[in-house]
Each structure stands twice: as C-alpha cells, then as structure tokens.
Write a protein that holds these residues in place. Sequence first.
Motif, PDB file in Angstrom:
ATOM      1  N   ARG A  98       0.851  -1.186   0.000  1.00 45.49           N
ATOM      2  CA  ARG A  98       0.000   0.000   0.000  1.00 45.49           C
ATOM      3  C   ARG A  98       0.890   1.239   0.000  1.00 45.49           C
ATOM      4  O   ARG A  98       1.940   1.265   0.663  1.00 45.49           O
ATOM      5  N   PRO A 114      -6.617  -2.380   6.358  1.00 50.10           N
ATOM      6  CA  PRO A 114      -6.557  -2.277   4.896  1.00 50.10           C
ATOM      7  C   PRO A 114      -5.414  -1.405   4.383  1.00 50.10           C
ATOM      8  O   PRO A 114      -5.010  -1.546   3.235  1.00 50.10           O
ATOM      9  N   ARG A 126      -4.543 -10.922   7.870  1.00 51.25           N
ATOM     10  CA  ARG A 126      -5.185 -11.847   6.935  1.00 51.25           C
ATOM     11  C   ARG A 126      -5.456 -13.195   7.587  1.00 51.25           C
ATOM     12  O   ARG A 126      -6.469 -13.848   7.286  1.00 51.25           O
ATOM     13  N   SER A 294     -11.238  -2.310  11.734  1.00 51.12           N
ATOM     14  CA  SER A 294     -11.131  -1.965  10.317  1.00 51.12           C
ATOM     15  C   SER A 294     -12.284  -2.504   9.485  1.00 51.12           C
ATOM     16  O   SER A 294     -12.472  -2.095   8.337  1.00 51.12           O
ATOM     17  N   SER A 297     -16.736  -0.603   7.605  1.00 52.49           N
ATOM     18  CA  SER A 297     -16.461   0.274   6.470  1.00 52.49           C
ATOM     19  C   SER A 297     -17.669   1.084   6.015  1.00 52.49           C
ATOM     20  O   SER A 297     -17.521   2.122   5.374  1.00 52.49           O
ATOM     21  N   ARG A 431      -5.003  -8.330  -1.785  1.00 56.11           N
ATOM     22  CA  ARG A 431      -5.676  -7.215  -1.126  1.00 56.11           C
ATOM     23  C   ARG A 431      -7.187  -7.257  -1.329  1.00 56.11           C
ATOM     24  O   ARG A 431      -7.881  -6.283  -1.049  1.00 56.11           O
ATOM     25  N   CYS A 433     -11.056  -7.832  -0.634  1.00 53.19           N
ATOM     26  CA  CYS A 433     -11.793  -7.603   0.614  1.00 53.19           C
ATOM     27  C   CYS A 433     -11.994  -8.913   1.372  1.00 53.19           C
ATOM     28  O   CYS A 433     -12.626  -9.839   0.847  1.00 53.19           O
TER      29      CYS A 433
END
Length: 505
Positions: A98, A114, A126, A294, A297, A431, A433
């Motif tokens: 990122r 994220p 993860r 996190s 969202s 990455r 979702c």
Amino acid sequence: MIVVLVVLVTAALAIRRFRRPSSSSRPPFPPGPTPIPILGNVLELDADAPYLTYTEWAKTYAGDILYTQVLGQKIIVLNSEEVAIELLEKRSRKYSDRPRLATADLFGWEWSAPLAQYGPRFRQHRRIYHEFFRASTSLSYRPRQLQAAHVMLTRIRESPTQYAEHIETFAATVILSVTYGCDINGEETFGKSLKRAMDMMLRVATPESAALCATFPLLKKLPAWFPFMGFKAEAAECRKLAHDGLHGSYAWVRQQLDQGLARPSLVGDTITKHHLDDSKDPQFVQEIKESAASLYSGETNSVILIFVYFMMLNQEVQARAQAEIDRVVGTQRLPNFEDRPALPYVEALLREILRYRPVAPIGLAHATTEDDIYEGYYIPKGVTVMANVWAMSRNEVKYPNPTAFLPERFLKSDGTLNDDKFGYIFGFGRRICPGRHLADASLWCAIACILAVFNIEKVEGFEDVKWVSGATTYPLPFPCKILPRGDDIDGQKLASLIHASRVDS
C-alpha cells in the motif's frame, strides 16, 4: 502568510527532478497526459470524481494502463479488468503493498488493517480474517443477517421516512454482531465512534488527497485556526473517535467475557482461543483490535442506499424482481438464503447495482515493491497503482450500452445467470476484501426482503440526490415513498411473515 508558505514549499520542490533520470536501457512509462512541473496533472483531475477523469484519459490515450502524476506522486491507473488481473493477481508478489497515505496519520487511521504495508503485520491480519470470514465460515452468520433484515423491515414500516437510518442500523448490527458479539441498542457507543470516524476518513483516503499532505507536510503542523486549515478540527475529532472505537470495542468484549455474557465473535473467540493476556501479548492484542475495527467500512449500508435510489427510478425493474420473489417464495413468508439460487433476476439486479454505481469506484490503491515491465512499459518500485473499477464497469464490449440500468445483462437467454460474477468490485489479489462473503450475503438478504415487502416510489417534485465523494461514493438520504406492497401488510401481518421465516441464531 499562507501564500508565502506555498511559494517556499513550491520552490523547494522545484529543485527536485520531476522524473527519474532517463535511461536508454529502461522502457518508457505507460501513456498518459503530459504533466507540468510540481503540480503534475492535478489541475486536470475532477477533484470529486477522479475516476471519471481517468476513464476519459483511457479513451484519449488508448490506455488500459495509464501513467500520471499528482503533485509529486507517480500513479499508474489500470482501466481494464484484464490488466488488473495480470498485475494485481498474477503478479501479486510485486503489487500487494500500500502507498503511505499522509491523511491516514492526520485523521488517526494509521493502524487501519486495509492500509497496512505488505509484511508481517498484514499477514497477521489476513490470518485472523481467514479464520472468521472464509466462505464456509460465513455461512454460520446467515441467521444473524436475516434477523437483522427482519428488524430493519419492521422499523421501515413504522417510520419509512427514516429508511436511511434503519438501513445503516441493519448493516451495523451485522458487522458488530459478527465482530464483537453485540447488537445496536444505544449502549455500545464504540460502534457509533467507528462509523463516524470511518465516514470522515473515507472522504480523504485517496491518493490524490494524500498527495497534497505529502507535498506540503507543513500543513499538518499548522493549527486549526490558521486560514484554510479548518479541516484540522475535523481531523482531530476523527482521531479521537477512531481511538475510542479501536480501544473501546476491545474493552467491551473483555468485560463481556469477564461477566460470562460474551456471544461468539471474532474478538471474543480469538481472545478465548489463544488465552490472551493483555499485558503479556500487547502486540497480538493490538492486531486483533486493528483487524476488528477496520471491518466497519459502511459500504454495505451505501450499496443498499444505492439500491433504494435505483428502485425508485426503475419501477419496471422493481416490479419484475418482486414478481420473481412472489413466484418462488410466495406471500406467506420472507425470502431466505435457500431461495437465492431460484431467484436469478434478483441476483442479476444486485450485480447491476454494483456495476452501475460502484461504491468504491477506484478502490484502495496498491503499491509496487519492485520494478516491473508490462507490455513494454516501465512500472517503477514504489509507484501507486489504482484499479479503476468505474472504467471496468463501463467496458462497452463486456457491457453493451453501459450507461443503461439493465439487470438482464447478467442473464443468459434462458433466464439463468451468466458467468460474470462481477468479482472485481471487491478488489484484487492479496488485497481483496476479506469480508466479501459476509458483505455479499448481507446485501442479498436486505435487498430481497425489502423487495418482498415494500414498493419504493418517487415523491412529487423529486429532482435528484447529492452524492458523497471520496474513497467511496453513495447518495445522501433523499425523499422517497416506501410503501407496503399490499393494504393488508400492517404490523401484525409483517410480524406473521417474520415469524414464518424465523431462523435460530
């Protein structure tokens, strides 16, 4: 004073090289607009919807892959699904980092899972997500999702003008139940803190916004009362809300465990499974906090609002979906997940809502960890790479007449679903979702249940809605009529339908 500051910073930047030194052995960058010194292409971008500019540039430069600069930041934009799959999935080892978002630090979200750099911390997040949100595990959350949807129906019937609040409560109930084992009852204030902080952060969580803070770092040090620094007060509020939500949620679960009241959840089950001692395992505790916080969202809530908007504007589509539900489910109970395979038009409708107005039209940016070459173009290490979901969803070859709202584009001639599952709406590669299975199920049950019970219609004098811009886009609450489909669907009748559809948690 502000003018002097800008001049000084601009002068300092001007002495930097705009691009890396040219090399006869290095391939060219991908095509794109010619940048101007210091500013790059920032003046050409639509500030509220940069994905629209990137999509237009794709036509101008025949650019499935584009190169642009915003202030000092180099950006690669991927405008086709095929290129995104090739780079972000097949070469994910190079493309799973990122970029650093300066706005994340400013707004108190530097811990966000994220946004984590690719490395041990990311992999720990993860692992936690995989245990609780893989496809097979997500099936166990369906009873909670249906129950939350049934409560939402009751609240909408009682106060239809507050539909946006009821939809938000539905989405929050599902994620807070799965993550922390709590319901929305006004007592767990950390849920509201996380929601408010996330909304504020998403408005500035874009590479374009971050580039401004990165280019002018002195802006972060100026006080909120300084001219043009009004956003600093919002940033301070966001930092406090994010801090309270991050730590307050974990403390609440700890209290529930100590009192023997905890329900199954990501946080509670992880604490119990690993016999966590907060004082002895502070790093793991922090990673659990970050992983859980996190997940809030707000995108599920946003998609359902978009659904309401398009049903209001597309009465024939709404009627066709309702007719399918009536034919398959009947009128004596509500839809459940066992009905989903037999409702292809409702499924196609959900896909078209996601395609026509993707809630995250540019996704979260990736970054490269090493140099790469694609189709003869040079992609340098550390460059920001963005998947333009908006452009992919407007692919005229894959989606003929892309500006028309046509759920049947996802159906074969025999009425069954085609193979286009529109999976790129949830991201790419490592990455992607992690909560996509949970989100997909929440969206389906909410949409199917609303269609089964209500008609959504325009109000007299309706013109249009205002859309929130930033990392996500969705309509602000707008006036509409949400009416029971039959005169006999009063509170008692709805309660009867819910009872006939009751599931055990």
